[in-house]
Each structure stands twice: as structure tokens, then as C-alpha cells.
Design an enzyme around this catalytic site. Structure first.
Site, mmCIF file in Angstrom:
data_model
loop_
_atom_site.group_PDB
_atom_site.id
_atom_site.type_symbol
_atom_site.label_atom_id
_atom_site.label_comp_id
_atom_site.label_asym_id
_atom_site.label_seq_id
_atom_site.Cartn_x
_atom_site.Cartn_y
_atom_site.Cartn_z
ATOM 1 N N GLU A 29 0.679 47.353 -5.052
ATOM 2 C CA GLU A 29 1.221 46.776 -4.057
ATOM 3 C C GLU A 29 1.443 46.898 -3.397
ATOM 4 O OE1 GLU A 29 -2.109 47.041 -3.184
ATOM 5 O OE2 GLU A 29 -3.011 45.266 -3.132
ATOM 6 N N GLY A 49 -11.702 51.208 1.646
ATOM 7 C CA GLY A 49 -12.880 50.556 1.949
ATOM 8 C C GLY A 49 -13.223 50.916 0.032
ATOM 9 N N HIS A 102 -3.676 49.676 -6.016
ATOM 10 C CA HIS A 102 -4.178 48.198 -5.736
ATOM 11 C C HIS A 102 -3.558 47.643 -7.206
ATOM 12 C CE1 HIS A 102 -6.024 47.440 -1.860
ATOM 13 N NE2 HIS A 102 -6.677 49.081 -2.286
ATOM 14 N N SER A 108 -6.224 53.157 0.312
ATOM 15 C CA SER A 108 -6.868 52.635 -0.756
ATOM 16 C C SER A 108 -8.022 53.849 -1.368
ATOM 17 C CB SER A 108 -7.520 51.779 -0.569
ATOM 18 O OG SER A 108 -8.336 50.969 -1.066
ATOM 19 N N ALA A 109 -8.867 53.967 -0.886
ATOM 20 C CA ALA A 109 -10.055 54.529 -1.308
ATOM 21 C C ALA A 109 -9.157 56.384 -0.797
ATOM 22 C CB ALA A 109 -11.511 54.708 -0.456
#
Length: 232
Positions: free
Chosen positions: A193, A89, A158, A121-122
Site C-alpha cells: 500500500e 474494484g 495491495h 488496484s485492479a
């Protein structure tokens, strides 16, 4: 011995949410898959904690995943956790709330004491030295940019090389070069990714569908090939 699985993203191509990595996560957790997994949903700005918990439970098909918001004593929950998961997020909101609840040192110490850690991700970005190579918009100011330091270098999730057609802003390589000009002793590991870093003690390995890239000040980017083990 610290063990972590740091995933670039929650999805890969058109495979759907966590589908490409659910097997990796289950294998990484091993016998602890059947124990409670403490989930930190703080990055999920556009969904409630309950919604995020439900989504991850359903996508990983594991009802032992319990969000930390359900615990009154969040530091005790971290201290007692066998496995900690941190979702993706907005990284600024994630770290802001981690500091608000005084959990940054608690998570680091839990992993050093043997808790497993996985995040995407985060959740991968904050496992690094600082969150300063996130791709996110600074919607809130955390107390510090320092993060868990489970992985002692910078992580850029990413990662996409080059510029999208019609985009006249900086490329990701250019943004990372700017960071290194200002932080010349840092190392950045860029995860495309579908890729991940697996940490086992003081050794790491690139895992998944794509090689990673290592960026250092005034050096050409170095390809870190899938399966390659390196010291951290």
C-alpha cells in the site's frame, strides 16, 4: 514511448480516497491534466458508472474526467484519448467488460501510441502481463486472463507480507509461490500500500511510500527500493 503510473491502491493508511496520490497523478499527467481524461469504471461493481465517475472527479478535483460509458463508440474513445485512467474494484469484472467491449488491444495500442495511462488496484493489476496475480474473487469469467501488458510482468497490488493474526489460510507470499510453481518463467512485482510503479518507455521505477518486492520461481524475494530504476 509508453508512460504509465500504476498505483497499488486508492488509499494509503487513513488519508482517504486518492488523497495520497492526487499530486502524483497530476504531476504525471502534466499539461494533459487540463485535457479530457478517459475513465474506465468497469471494476466498480458496487457503484454505478455515474457514481464512480463522480467520486473520482470530486476526489481528484477535475471535471475533465469522463467515464467511457458515456461514449457509444468506446473503441474510438480509447483511440482518441490522450490520457486513460482505470479505477479499482473487482479485476475479474473489469477484464470481463474490457473484453466484452473489445478494448484490451485498443488500450494497449493507445498507450503504445502515446496515451498516458494511470490506474489503481485492479487498474494497476490489468496493466501487467495477465490478471492472474489479482487478490480478487472470481465473480465472473473474463474471455482471457491476458491483460494490457503495458508492464510486461505480473503485478500484485495491495501486497501485505505474512499472516494476519487468527487467519489460517495462505499468506500472500504462499499464494504468489503457488502462481510461480504453475508459471515458472513469470516475474511478480508486489506493491505494498502506498507504492506505485512509474513506467517511462522501457524503464520503470518504484515510487511512493514503500519498497516493492520481486518474486521469481525458486528464488528469494528481491527488494526493489524506492527510486530504483530498472529495465522492463
Amino acid at each position: 514511448m509508453k508512460k504509465a503510473l500504476l498505483l497499488s491502491a486508492s488509499s494509503y493508511k487513513d488519508t482517504g480516497y486518492l488523497n495520497h496520490c492526487k499530486g502524483w497523478i497530476k504531476d504525471f499527467c502534466g499539461e494533459r491534466w487540463d485535457d479530457e481524461i478517459l475513465f474506465i469504471p468497469f471494476a466498480g461493481v458496487r457503484r454505478t458508472n455515474e457514481e464512480y465517475e463522480k467520486k473520482v472527479r470530486e476526489c481528484l478535483n477535475n471535471d475533465k474526467i469522463v467515464s467511457i460509458h458515456r461514449y457509444k463508440d468506446k473503441k474510438a474513445a480509447v483511440k482518441n484519448a490522450k490520457t486513460i485512467a482505470v479505477g479499482g474494484g473487482n479485476t475479474f469484472m473489469l477484464l470481463h467488460l474490457l473484453y466484452k467491449f473489445d478494448l484490451v488491444d485498443a488500450v494497449r495500442e493507445a498507450v503504445e501510441d502515446g496515451a498516458l495511462y494511470f490506474g489503481w488496484s485492479a487498474g494497476a493489476n490489468v496493466a501487467g502481463s495477465t490478471m492472474m496475480t489479482t487478490n480478487d474473487m472470481p465473480i465472473v469469467m473474463p474471455r482471457s486472463f491476458d491483460s494490457f501488458k503495458i508492464f510486461p510482468h505480473q503485478i500484485n497490488p495491495h501486497f501485505i507480507s505474512g499472516k494476519i493474526s487468527g487467519h489460517n489460510g495462505e499468506s500472500r507470499e504462499e499464494r504468489l509461490e503457488e502462481f510461480l510453481i504453475a508459471n515458472q518463467k513469470s516475474q511478480i512485482y508486489a506493491l505494498p500500500e502506498g507504492s506505485a510503479i512509474v513506467i517511462n518507455g522501457y524503464e520503470a521505477q518504484i515510487f511512493g511510500h514503500a519498497d516493492a518486492l520481486k518474486f521469481e520461481y525458486e528464488k528469494e524475494p528481491q527488494t526493489i527500493q524506492l527510486g530504483l530504476k530498472f529495465k522492463i
